[in-house]
Enzyme design. Structure first.
Site, mmCIF file in Angstrom:
data_model
loop_
_atom_site.group_PDB
_atom_site.id
_atom_site.type_symbol
_atom_site.label_atom_id
_atom_site.label_comp_id
_atom_site.label_asym_id
_atom_site.label_seq_id
_atom_site.Cartn_x
_atom_site.Cartn_y
_atom_site.Cartn_z
ATOM 1 C CE1 TYR A 1 -33.194 -50.678 -27.179
ATOM 2 C CE2 TYR A 1 -33.792 -48.664 -28.343
ATOM 3 C CZ TYR A 1 -33.708 -50.042 -28.301
ATOM 4 O OH TYR A 1 -34.133 -50.787 -29.375
ATOM 5 C CE LYS B 1 -30.889 -52.217 -29.908
ATOM 6 N NZ LYS B 1 -30.761 -53.604 -30.405
#
Length: 344
Positions: A213, A217
């Site tokens: 994750y 990003k």
């Protein structure tokens, strides 16, 4: 103007960043009288969590036309009906958008181009955290990479010329805000040593829910580093906005196990911002911030440096590699030609 690229990389520990984000930073609300009357906005993932709250805040500023871009039309209509009860004068539509599908992203962009006479704001909020490795069959990519990065960057590029063309002539620039995360500053980015980089995300051995994750990003920081060279702030202001850790959102909806669910709930209750405060970061990026925020990462309502890794010689090489790999991956949609047209 001094943007994120021009700032010195932060050497503050992530613990201090987290503490400041959660407990010390103060929201910057739109000035009294701020109005989005006559304007049209798109919010992806706007049926729940921070997307829903951000949409409400935009409507509260007298936004005239809202497009909720959602995977489930049923859930989208349920959210839209709640909004219509609060803001009956606004035109609120629900359009389908599956961020795990390139076809769906392209179809959505074509619909925006053909059906909207005006578009002023796009908030790309849709994102996921996966707790197990999962491959998207239609693309062959790991789902977190697909949704949080590849499809989001594709949608951003496809929307750029539409935002430029369909903003009022002679009016202010359109706005494109992509939801980011402070966790990018703490990303270990285990894929950085692989060549190619993006293909490494499809390796189950490198998958962990938190690092995948965070790194997904971080890739958006890298993409924006180069993207800003193709887009004028006079046409579209593009920025990244971090909402910090927020409680009562759906982002960690796939957490399994009673103990883990309880832990996430307690952590949110004791440290998390409210959705209202978290979503205000997006509204601030769209409404309060101007051309000075173009190409920037916004955190705690301020322009912040990108992740420190991007400023290193190694990071610069990998940033360029990610850029080229992304353009190659999205070549089927003509992204190079689109970006060159924005630069012309």
């Amino acid at each position: 103007m001094v943007g994120s690229k021009d700032l010195k990389p932060s050497n503050v520990s992530f613990g201090k960043v987290f503490f400041n984000n959660q407990f010390r930073a103060k929201p910057q609300w739109p000035a009294p009288g701020t109005s989005l009357s006559s304007k049209t906005a798109i919010v992806t993932g706007g049926n729940s969590g921070l997307g829903y709250e951000a949409a409400l805040q935009l409507l509260g500023l007298k936004l005239s036309h809202l497009i909720l871009a959602v995977r489930s039309l049923e859930k989208g209509e349920a959210a839209a009906n709640k909004m219509r009860q609060i803001y009956p004068k606004a035109n609120i539509e629900v359009w389908q958008l599956d961020m795990s599908s390139y076809d769906s992203v392209q179809a959505f962009a074509r619909r925006v181009e053909s059906q909207l006479s005006r578009i002023d704001i796009a908030l790309l909020n849709a994102g996921i955290i996966k707790f197990t490795f999962n491959t998207v069959k239609s693309t062959g990519h790991e789902e977190t990479l697909q949704v949080n990065y590849l499809s989001t960057m594709l949608l951003a590029v496809l929307l750029l010329p539409i935002l430029k063309a369909k903003r009022p002539q002679g009016g202010p620039p359109a706005r494109l805000t992509i939801v980011s995360a402070a966790l990018t500053l703490a990303a270990k980015f285990p894929e950085k040593d692989r060549n190619p980089v993006l293909a490494a995300f499809d390796d189950p051995k490198l998958f962990t829910n938190d690092e995948t994750y965070n790194s997904s990003k971080l890739l958006a920081h890298m993409f924006l580093w180069n993207l800003v060279d193709y887009v004028s702030a006079d046409d579209v202001i593009v920025n990244l906005a971090d909402p910090a850790w927020c409680k009562d959102t759906k982002l960690a909806r796939e957490v399994t196990g009673a103990g883990m669910k309880l832990g996430v709930k307690l952590f949110g209750a004791t440290t998390g911002r409210t959705p209202k405060v978290g979503a205000s970061c997006f509204v601030d990026a769209i409404v309060n911030k101007g051309k000075e925020s173009h190409g920037c990462f916004l955190m705690s309502w301020k322009i912040h440096p990108f992740a420190a890794y991007l400023y290193t010689p190694e990071g610069q090489v990998v940033t360029q590699r990610v850029w080229e790999e992304t353009l190659a991956e999205l070549d089927f949609a003509g992204v190079r030609a689109i970006l060159n047209s924005m630069k012309a």
